[in-house]
Scaffold this motif. Sequence first.
Motif, mmCIF file in Angstrom:
data_model
loop_
_atom_site.group_PDB
_atom_site.id
_atom_site.type_symbol
_atom_site.label_atom_id
_atom_site.label_comp_id
_atom_site.label_asym_id
_atom_site.label_seq_id
_atom_site.Cartn_x
_atom_site.Cartn_y
_atom_site.Cartn_z
ATOM 1 N N TYR A 269 20.917 1.690 8.123
ATOM 2 C CA TYR A 269 19.920 2.722 7.907
ATOM 3 C C TYR A 269 18.568 2.066 7.628
ATOM 4 C CZ TYR A 269 23.418 6.393 7.781
ATOM 5 O OH TYR A 269 24.407 7.280 8.130
ATOM 6 N N TYR A 270 17.540 2.573 8.308
ATOM 7 C CA TYR A 270 16.182 2.061 8.154
ATOM 8 C C TYR A 270 15.268 3.180 7.661
ATOM 9 C CZ TYR A 270 17.868 -1.492 11.455
ATOM 10 O OH TYR A 270 18.579 -2.480 12.078
ATOM 11 N N CYS A 271 14.365 2.843 6.764
ATOM 12 C CA CYS A 271 13.303 3.793 6.463
ATOM 13 C C CYS A 271 12.071 3.350 7.242
ATOM 14 C CB CYS A 271 13.024 3.887 4.969
ATOM 15 S SG CYS A 271 12.378 2.393 4.214
ATOM 16 N N ALA A 272 11.253 4.303 7.570
ATOM 17 C CA ALA A 272 10.125 4.006 8.450
ATOM 18 C C ALA A 272 9.005 5.012 8.268
ATOM 19 C CB ALA A 272 10.593 4.022 9.908
ATOM 20 N N ARG B 122 0.864 -1.163 0.000
ATOM 21 C CA ARG B 122 0.000 0.000 0.000
ATOM 22 C C ARG B 122 0.906 1.219 0.000
ATOM 23 N NH1 ARG B 122 -2.511 0.520 6.129
ATOM 24 N NH2 ARG B 122 -0.585 1.002 7.179
ATOM 25 N N THR B 123 0.345 2.371 -0.116
ATOM 26 C CA THR B 123 1.158 3.574 -0.166
ATOM 27 C C THR B 123 1.578 3.965 1.244
ATOM 28 O OG1 THR B 123 -0.670 5.093 0.076
ATOM 29 C CG2 THR B 123 -0.174 4.335 -2.151
ATOM 30 N N PHE B 124 2.321 5.022 1.321
ATOM 31 C CA PHE B 124 2.714 5.556 2.619
ATOM 32 C C PHE B 124 1.531 6.243 3.301
ATOM 33 C CE2 PHE B 124 6.990 4.441 2.736
ATOM 34 C CZ PHE B 124 7.640 4.759 1.561
ATOM 35 N N ASP B 125 0.363 6.173 2.642
ATOM 36 C CA ASP B 125 -0.857 6.730 3.222
ATOM 37 C C ASP B 125 -0.708 8.201 3.573
ATOM 38 O OD1 ASP B 125 -1.679 3.670 4.979
ATOM 39 O OD2 ASP B 125 -2.259 4.389 2.992
ATOM 40 N N ARG B 126 0.013 8.881 2.708
ATOM 41 C CA ARG B 126 0.177 10.330 2.881
ATOM 42 C C ARG B 126 0.779 10.679 4.235
ATOM 43 N NH1 ARG B 126 -4.425 13.506 -0.505
ATOM 44 N NH2 ARG B 126 -4.486 12.082 -2.260
ATOM 45 N N GLY B 127 1.527 9.781 4.776
ATOM 46 C CA GLY B 127 2.135 10.035 6.070
ATOM 47 C C GLY B 127 3.553 10.539 5.949
ATOM 48 N N THR B 128 4.151 10.721 7.062
ATOM 49 C CA THR B 128 5.531 11.172 7.128
ATOM 50 C C THR B 128 6.441 9.952 7.096
ATOM 51 O OG1 THR B 128 4.899 13.108 8.415
ATOM 52 C CG2 THR B 128 7.215 12.452 8.505
ATOM 53 N N TRP C 28 4.120 14.355 3.785
ATOM 54 C CA TRP C 28 3.454 14.126 2.508
ATOM 55 C C TRP C 28 3.242 15.439 1.778
ATOM 56 C CZ3 TRP C 28 2.007 10.266 -0.693
ATOM 57 C CH2 TRP C 28 1.057 10.565 -1.670
ATOM 58 N N SER C 29 2.509 16.341 2.386
ATOM 59 C CA SER C 29 2.217 17.606 1.732
ATOM 60 C C SER C 29 1.840 18.648 2.764
ATOM 61 C CB SER C 29 1.063 17.427 0.734
ATOM 62 O OG SER C 29 0.800 18.640 0.078
ATOM 63 N N PRO C 30 2.487 19.777 2.788
ATOM 64 C CA PRO C 30 3.644 20.070 1.948
ATOM 65 C C PRO C 30 4.840 19.206 2.342
ATOM 66 C CG PRO C 30 3.397 21.747 3.624
ATOM 67 C CD PRO C 30 2.188 20.862 3.727
ATOM 68 N N SER C 31 5.801 19.127 1.462
ATOM 69 C CA SER C 31 6.937 18.235 1.694
ATOM 70 C C SER C 31 7.965 18.875 2.601
ATOM 71 C CB SER C 31 7.586 17.857 0.359
ATOM 72 O OG SER C 31 6.686 17.145 -0.448
ATOM 73 N N ASN C 32 7.513 19.226 3.797
ATOM 74 C CA ASN C 32 8.458 19.770 4.776
ATOM 75 C C ASN C 32 9.461 18.697 5.155
ATOM 76 O OD1 ASN C 32 6.926 22.069 4.706
ATOM 77 N ND2 ASN C 32 5.900 21.698 6.648
ATOM 78 N N ILE D 53 16.672 14.557 2.059
ATOM 79 C CA ILE D 53 15.591 13.587 1.928
ATOM 80 C C ILE D 53 14.595 14.115 0.914
ATOM 81 C CG2 ILE D 53 14.242 14.554 3.846
ATOM 82 C CD1 ILE D 53 13.404 11.650 4.523
ATOM 83 N N SER D 54 14.065 13.208 0.089
ATOM 84 C CA SER D 54 13.079 13.605 -0.913
ATOM 85 C C SER D 54 12.137 12.430 -1.136
ATOM 86 C CB SER D 54 13.770 13.999 -2.223
ATOM 87 O OG SER D 54 14.496 12.908 -2.759
ATOM 88 N N ARG D 55 11.031 12.703 -1.821
ATOM 89 C CA ARG D 55 10.086 11.639 -2.092
ATOM 90 C C ARG D 55 9.496 11.783 -3.474
ATOM 91 N NH1 ARG D 55 5.930 11.864 2.666
ATOM 92 N NH2 ARG D 55 5.018 10.078 1.568
ATOM 93 N N ASP D 56 9.200 10.650 -4.083
ATOM 94 C CA ASP D 56 8.516 10.594 -5.372
ATOM 95 C C ASP D 56 7.217 9.848 -5.107
ATOM 96 O OD1 ASP D 56 7.521 9.953 -7.897
ATOM 97 O OD2 ASP D 56 9.516 9.770 -8.763
#
Length: 120
Positions: free
Chosen positions: A93-96, A26-32, A52-56, A69-72
């Motif tokens: 390194y872990y992504c979470a 599933r997606t990141f559910d618009r989360g951080t 997610w938005s804005p991409s702070n 850090i960036s996201r697509d």
Amino acid sequence: VQLQASGGGLVQAGGSLRLSCAASGRTFDRGTVGWFRQAPGKEREFVAAIRWSPSNTYYASSVKGRFTISRDNAKNTVYLQMNRLKPEDTAVYYCAKTSFGSGRWTIDYRGQGTQVTVSS
């Protein structure tokens, strides 16, 4: 959801690496989404996060100015560009999926990590 980190490796001090974190199921559910790291014998520490938005974006003081850090969202992937690497950046390194509360970043769920080793 499964998070798969990749892109780690061995690099000399001053070099660069780019880590990727792909979400499946599933997606990141618009989360951080954030990156954490843990070196042998040390506690896990926060590295960076992006909303997610804005991409702070948010960074640990130890990496600010060197890491980006960036996201697509279309690819459901988050990246960590690491420049001017130092031996003290050596860690797994872990992504979470992450949240901020009570003054700290916490992990909601994470995937397997990727090893980054910086030689002096």
